[in-house]
Design an enzyme around this catalytic site. Structure first.
Site, short mmCIF file in Angstrom:
data_model
loop_
_atom_site.label_atom_id
_atom_site.label_comp_id
_atom_site.label_asym_id
_atom_site.label_seq_id
_atom_site.Cartn_x
_atom_site.Cartn_y
_atom_site.Cartn_z
N LYS A 1 0.85 -1.21 0.00
CA LYS A 1 0.00 0.00 0.00
C LYS A 1 0.88 1.25 0.00
O LYS A 1 2.09 1.17 0.26
CB LYS A 1 -0.88 -0.02 1.26
N TYR B 1 16.83 29.72 6.96
CA TYR B 1 15.66 30.49 7.40
C TYR B 1 15.66 30.66 8.91
O TYR B 1 15.91 29.71 9.66
CB TYR B 1 14.37 29.79 6.98
C1 LIG Z 1 0.09 -1.80 6.78
C2 LIG Z 1 -0.49 -3.07 7.26
C3 LIG Z 1 0.32 -4.20 7.47
C4 LIG Z 1 1.84 -4.17 7.37
O1 LIG Z 1 2.36 -3.65 8.58
P1 LIG Z 1 3.95 -3.52 8.82
O2 LIG Z 1 4.06 -2.99 10.21
O3 LIG Z 1 4.43 -2.51 7.83
O4 LIG Z 1 4.53 -4.85 8.63
C5 LIG Z 1 -0.29 -5.39 7.80
N1 LIG Z 1 -1.64 -5.46 7.97
C6 LIG Z 1 -2.44 -4.38 7.81
C7 LIG Z 1 -3.90 -4.52 8.00
C8 LIG Z 1 -1.89 -3.16 7.46
O5 LIG Z 1 -2.70 -2.10 7.33
#
Ligand SMILES: *Cc1c(COP(=O)(O)O)cnc(C)c1O
Length: 358
Positions: free
Chosen positions: A35, A255
């Site tokens: 994702k 800045y």
């Molecule tokens: C993002 C996500 C993961 C992966 O988690 P990590 O900590 O990056 O391994 C697994 N399950 C769900 C439902 C997620 O949203």
């Protein structure tokens, strides 16, 4: 020629990290979580590099459609499910697997007609209190969902831990025993382990594990670095030095004059800033590498540039490579200086950066 910031994505490291998941969870299939543009690494490229995964996990429908358009034929799990029946029809047509986490979604599945049945994952809320059915609603949700004619086979069951990044916190063990107790009667395929649980809770692996951050070569734990977990960093973010200034004691840099030279000294200006996704909250003292030489940023991060202390890199020259994180400089360390987590830094790298895959 100055090409600005480059994110070099090491696909061998991705594959190494996937084999690390397989070694840790030898009896489970792997849903590689890609994702948010594969945590900022480029979703389609990462999916191709991780073709050996058994499935991919994304949050949103548009992410899944992008994967199908890129020719990815794997199982794809839509972890937030769908919100409308139009989305449901598209998802079914694209053979996406759906998480079902609320009653509205069950109602939709009861009413809809679909050409192809869908595989669904019923989500149990074990304490995150975001998505999923509470323990007292779960049995009823299972029964209703299991009777839907549009679902293919039995629902699978999933959950998600809220404290797994802290190995010393007993909450994870409690959430796991709750997951086990509530899901066991249904004899379904199950998934609850994210990266942290894959490495620390073997009892949580079940049939499917869902690694995200560890695939990108980052430790999922707040108290360790990738090296200690035998993970290889995938992204190296670098740029060039574009100017060197010789300043006097008392001169300020950037800045607001937020940093003042304690002595006569040189500073370098590197072509990267928050417009590239380098965190504006990185404080003076955040480490960077010039070549192999470790030094630190001084003053505020601006949109296109940062200033770096050249007292420890007297031979630095315009055009030298400056590494912000990656090989030799763990993103975990940079995140700590920016008061955030590696996930946010990786996801935040912008499209101005030139992505290269090797
Ligand atoms: C993002 C996500 C993961 C992966 O988690 P990590 O900590 O990056 O391994 C697994 N399950 C769900 C439902 C997620 O949203």
């Amino acid at each position: 020629m100055t090409q600005g910031a480059v994110a070099l994505i090491d696909t061998n490291a991705l594959q190494h990290n996937l084999s690390r998941v397989r070694a840790a969870a030898p009896n489970s299939r792997v849903i590689a979580v890609i994702k948010a543009d594969a945590y900022g690494h480029g979703m389609a490229q990462v999916a191709h590099a991780l073709a050996a995964a058994d499935a991919f996990g994304v949050a949103r429908l548009n992410e899944a459609l992008t994967l199908r358009e890129a020719g990815i034929a794997h199982r794809i799990l839509l972890m937030e499910g769908v919100t409308t029946s139009d989305e449901l029809r598209v998802a079914a047509q694209k053979r996406l697997q759906l998480v079902v986490h609320n009653v509205d979604q069950i109602g939709m599945l009861e009413r809809v007609r679909l050409a192809n049945p869908v595989q669904v994952w019923l989500k149990l809320d074990i304490g995150m209190h975001r998505l999923g059915f509470s323990p007292d609603q779960f049995a009823q949700a299972w029964t209703r969902l299991n009777e839907c004619s549009v679902i293919s086979g039995k629902p699978h069951i999933m959950g998600h831990f809220s404290h797994a990044d802290d190995r010393t916190d007993s909450t994870t063990v409690e959430q796991l025993s709750q997951f086990e107790r509530l899901s066991e009667p249904w004899q379904a395929e199950r998934s609850v382990a994210n990266s942290a649980a894959i490495l620390s809770q073997p009892d949580s692996h079940y049939q499917w594990v869902r690694p995200g951050i560890m695939l990108y070569g980052v430790s999922p734990f707040a108290d360790s670095l990738a090296d200690a977990e035998d993970l290889q960093p995938v992204m190296s973010l670098s740029t060039q030095l574009i100017a060197i200034k010789h300043l006097r004691q008392g001169d300020t840099v950037g800045y607001g004059g937020a940093w003042r030279c304690p002595t006569d000294m040189s500073i370098g200006v590197a072509a990267i800033g928050y417009g590239d996704g380098y965190p504006r909250h990185a404080e003076s003292g955040t480490p960077v590498l010039i070549g192999d030489q470790r030094t630190q940023i001084v003053g505020r991060v601006s949109m296109d540039m940062i200033a770096v202390d050249l007292r420890h890199a007297p031979d630095a020259a315009i055009g030298d490579t400056v590494t912000l994180w990656g090989d030799g400089l763990p993103v975990e360390e940079v995140a700590e200086h920016a008061k955030t987590i590696p996930y946010e830094l990786l996801c935040g790298v912008t499209r101005r950066v030139n992505f290269k895959y090797c």
